[in-house]
Design an enzyme around this catalytic site. Structure first.
Site, short mmCIF file in Angstrom:
data_model
loop_
_atom_site.label_atom_id
_atom_site.label_comp_id
_atom_site.label_asym_id
_atom_site.label_seq_id
_atom_site.Cartn_x
_atom_site.Cartn_y
_atom_site.Cartn_z
N GLU A 105 0.76 -1.14 0.06
CA GLU A 105 0.04 -0.01 -0.08
C GLU A 105 0.84 1.34 -0.02
OE1 GLU A 105 -3.08 -0.39 3.03
OE2 GLU A 105 -3.96 -1.90 2.24
N GLU B 292 -4.34 -8.79 0.67
CA GLU B 292 -4.72 -8.53 1.85
C GLU B 292 -6.11 -8.65 1.84
OE1 GLU B 292 -1.85 -5.48 3.70
OE2 GLU B 292 -3.92 -5.29 4.83
C1 GAL Z 1 -4.22 -2.45 5.40
C2 GAL Z 1 -2.84 -2.53 5.89
C3 GAL Z 1 -2.24 -3.20 7.05
C4 GAL Z 1 -3.38 -3.10 7.88
C5 GAL Z 1 -4.65 -3.52 7.72
C6 GAL Z 1 -5.78 -3.30 8.62
O1 GAL Z 1 -4.66 -1.33 4.63
O2 GAL Z 1 -1.77 -2.75 4.47
O3 GAL Z 1 -1.16 -3.04 7.63
O4 GAL Z 1 -3.25 -1.74 8.47
O5 GAL Z 1 -4.86 -2.56 6.64
O6 GAL Z 1 -6.84 -3.64 8.31
#
Ligand code: GAL
Length: 826
Positions: free
Chosen positions: A422, A498
């Protein structure tokens, strides 16, 4: 169609011998464990780098060490990093002597990582520095070593506040080695083993070995590489002759054939060793062992990821590096336990979010058969936090990235290099240029694995061509955009880097079921209907999308284990890069995982198991202690990988439900993922009137009973029951036994809401390593011999000493029968 075929294998350096006065007559290659007997002091210490500095009142300790986990938790520390003191100055010093007979050798110190901004002095002379806390590094000490006299190494760390979005830990938190080499030797990360040809019949190994001559005269050496199978038998070898001028290094390439290789696979993670011997005049003057595996990997825009030619949907998790109550200080057994628990849930892949993992983590994944995305950065030039890596990016990114790849390239588990998570350059016009540069560095170091990154800006990261710079495109939290991206870019190889970010607290059930957080509670209900932050969505959304889009490689759910810091959904999310973030104190660790910080499964663990495993299972929730709610309807959920489940209360059937008849529908009121949802085709649910007794589920497959689970209403807590994960551990001063402590009623039922304070007495040949209970809101120290149960459970971790014997553990609590158990150490 885009297609990458990478057939390489990997290994890992490891040391050699452990004693400074090694009995290895002809080998001067000694990697000496250098973890013991350091002195530590927190706070700024003028002149602490000087050799004669008075450190007599400093604390003596062994590494690895994380000072932040010692606490205390305090509201003045950032909740985002766990409410613990992860910043400040810390000094470490160590006195050591090297016998005069080693004069003429090359002496180096190797750190697997120091958090962070490490600066190193030897005998008062500045040796070097390394800002990035997650990378391993080595310094040559030779010019300033006094042979036969006392030497003092001093290390200053200065982790800054607002430098991380999660708990980083602080200290020399990974292993340290002293290396005594002959001038002619194989340097750090000096082998690169690939397998350009692999079949069940034969494999060709390509072994590149670097030899360095840091001596004053030219030298001629023989390099003999022996390949050992996992029984230790030599199965092949190769020999080369090399001449090296003074001050030069050479890389020799050997091709070695292995007949009928045993491939590295998820179910049979076979490993080999390459033992590289450097010989001079017949004597072995260096020996370097690299572990590696033989396997092929391929990635395809239409049918996903293949290992040894077989399609493997990636059932992955993202994980931060902390070990829960143990903090960030690396420990092999704690790492192995984490990944064993993950494997039990059905995990076959790990994304090391968002930084290079410990060497131990990759060793564990090699051994357990888990593939890995090895991730380098959470930031490039654009800051996410005030004192983040962006401050160091320009000067250090190339060395950090190259070193990560050199360190990790022999691991068969590593399948992709991730250049970032990100990163904010996604929305910048020229962001793609940095992506290209990092991508090129990865390919330059290793052309056997694809690159990747996790993108959350959609469609910005695609429009500005940043996503097009990497070989494989990771999308964060965009389940409904995969198909669209595939349509626009049919050749793109895509996966969910993710996913989900559902939140919950183990054993907490808020009634009635509601899609919002319960007012005033810092816990999140394990009905998993409340989701969490706005970008989150329930696991089954991703299950369905993955099933419907088989071109995807799979998913990496956020996160496998709860971690310290980032207690979202409390406190909101501050992307403004400044200020603290404690408006919902106390809550200090994450809620995202299906496993809590202590390693106890939450209900969601079984939802993943129902999707990712085949061994028949069924799970039922909530607990069955609802005194005062007799006759009221209680929602009951069951998770299974079978076809249907029948629910019984006290022997009376409440009917069978068939799994998977309806596609997961998001009820209109929950649109946009702000809220959770149920039912879905992955959860079976009933509303049943509560009566105390036994709640039982039976799962059927093809009409046959294949699994069952029963939970009973617990009467009042009467005793403590301890279950050690291992009753025999190594007497090496590092090994751990994880002891689950249950508060039970007189019939041995777990009391699901008990919160008794349990005190521990540890006697014999072991020490307290940590305590925990998975409660995200607890501000109690992890390092005292007592813990309150959280919903019936707490955890005690004991560590062996170097003396073999027994560790006797007694747990007691007022009003409960105490219990004693013994763990043997040998
Ligand atoms: C994402 C990020 C992670 C964590 C996650 C929590 O956007 O890449 O590091 O913060 O959200 O939901």
């Amino acid at each position: 169609m885009k297609y990458f075929l990478f057939s390489k294998s990997l290994c890992f350096l490891v040391l050699n011998f452990t004693l400074i006065c090694s009995a290895q007559k002809n080998s001067s290659v000694n990697d000496i464990n250098f973890n013991k007997d350091w002195l530590f002091s927190k706070g700024s210490q003028p002149s602490a780098e000087k050799k004669d500095f008075d450190d007599s009142n400093w604390r003596k300790l062994d590494l690895p060490h994380d000072w932040a986990i010692e606490g205390p938790f305090d509201e003045k520390y950032n909740a985002r990093t766990g409410g613990l003191p992860v910043h400040g100055i810390g000094w470490y010093r160590k006195n050591f002597t090297i016998a005069p007979k080693y004069a003429g050798k090359k002496i180096a110190i190797e750190f697997d990582g120091a958090m962070n901004n490490a600066k190193v002095w030897l005998n008062g002379v500045y040796i070097g520095e390394r800002p990035f806390g997650y990378i391993g590094f080595e310094f040559d000490l030779t010019p300033h070593i006094k042979f036969g006299e006392e030497n003092v190494i001093a290390v200053q760390l200065s982790p800054e506040d607002l430098a991380s979005r999660w708990y980083s830990g602080a200290g020399i938190y990974r292993n340290v080695r002293l290396k005594i080499n002959n001038p002619l030797h194989i340097p750090q990360w000096g082998t690169f083993i690939t397998t350009p040809e692999v079949s069940r019949e034969r494999a060709i190994l390509n072994i590149q070995t670097t030899i360095k001559n840091s001596g004053d005269s030219a030298g001629k050496v023989t390099l003999q590489t022996n390949i050992l199978d996992n029984n230790g038998s030599t199965v092949a070898s190769s020999t080369s002759e090399l001449s090296l001028k003074s001050g030069t290094e050479k890389t020799d390439t050997q091709e070695i054939e292995i007949i009928k290789p045993r491939l590295w696979d998820l179910d049979s993670p076979n490993l080999y060793k390459a033992v590289s011997q450097v010989k001079k005049d017949g004597d072995i003057i260096d020996e370097y062992t690299s572990s590696f595996g033989i396997r092929t990997i391929s990635f395809n825009s239409n049918d996903g990821f293949k290992l040894n030619g077989k399609r493997i949907p990636l059932n992955g998790v993202c994980m931060h590096h902390d070990l829960g109550p143990l903090g960030a200080a690396v420990n092999y057994r704690a790492t192995e336990r984490q990944m064993q628990i993950m494997k039990d849930m059905g995990v076959n892949a790990l994304r090391t979010s968002h930084n290079p993992p410990s060497p131990e983590m990759l060793e564990v994944c090699d051994k357990l058969g888990i593939v890995v995305i090895d991730e380098a950065f959470d930031e490039w030039k654009e800051a996410k936090v005030i004192n983040g890596y962006n401050k160091y990016f320009d000067e250090w990114h190339e060395k950090d990235l190259r070193d990560m790849i050199k360190r990790d390239r022999n691991h068969p588990s590593v399948i992709m290099w991730s250049i970032g998570n990100e990163i904010l350059e996604q929305s910048k016009k020229d962001g793609w240029k940095i992506a290209k540069m990092l991508n090129d560095i990865c390919h330059d170091e290793d052309n056997t694995r694809p690159t990747t990154a996790g993108f959350n800006y959609y469609p910005a990261a695609f429009k500005n061509k940043l996503a097009h710079q990497v070989d494989v495109v990771g999308m964060n939290y965009k389940p409904y955009n995969y198909a669209e991206v595939k349509q626009m870019y049919p050749d793109m190889i895509i996966y969910g880097s993710e996913t989900s970010s559902q939140t919950s607290s183990r054993g907490v059930y808020h009634l009635p079921i509601q899609a919002d957080l319960k007012e005033g509670s810092k816990h999140v209900s394990s009905y998993d209907v409340v989701v969490g932050p706005p970008w989150a969505y329930p696991p089954e959304v991703e299950f369905d999308v993955q099933n419907e889009n088989p071109f995807l490689l799979g998913e990496f759910m956020w996160t496998g284990f709860d971690y310290l810091g980032e207690p979202t959904p409390f406190g909101g999310r501050d992307n403004s890069t400044n200020g603290y973030w404690n408006d919902d104190w106390p809550s200090r660790s994450s809620y995202f995982a299906p496993v809590d910080l202590a390693g106890f499964p939450k209900d969601r663990f079984y939802l993943y198991q129902s999707q990712w495993t085949n061994e028949p299972m069924v799970h039922v929730l909530p607990h069955w202690n609802w005194k005062g709610k007799e006759g009221q309807n209680i929602p009951v959920f069951a998770y299974t990988n079978a076809d249907e489940v029948e629910l019984f209360i006290n022997g009376k059937s409440y009917g069978r439900k068939i799994k998977g008849i309806n596609k997961t529908e998001i009820p209109a009121e929950f649109k946009g993922f702000e809220k959770g949802m149920y039912p879905s085709r992955h959860r079976l649910s009933w509303d049943v009137p509560y009566q105390s007794g036994a709640l039982k589920v039976i799962a059927y497959k093809d009409g046959n009973k294949v699994a069952e689970k029963e939970i009973k209403t617990a009467s009042k807590p009467t005793g403590i029951h301890m279950i050690a994960d291992r009753n025999n551990i190594a007497a090496d001063g590092k090994d751990l036994s994880f002891i689950t402590v249950r508060i039970e009623d007189e019939h041995g039922n777990l009391h699901p809401i008990a919160d008794n304070l349990v005190k521990f007495q540890i006697e014999g040949d072991g020490v307290l390593a940590a305590v925990g209970n998975g409660d995200q809101t607890s501000m109690a120290s992890f390092q005292i011999p007592e813990r309150k149960a959280f919903n019936g459970l707490c955890l005690l971790i004991v560590k062996s000493t170097e003396k073999s014997g027994r560790i006797k553990v007694t747990a007691s609590s007022p009003g409960l029968d105490p219990e004693t158990i013994t763990v043997r150490t040998e």
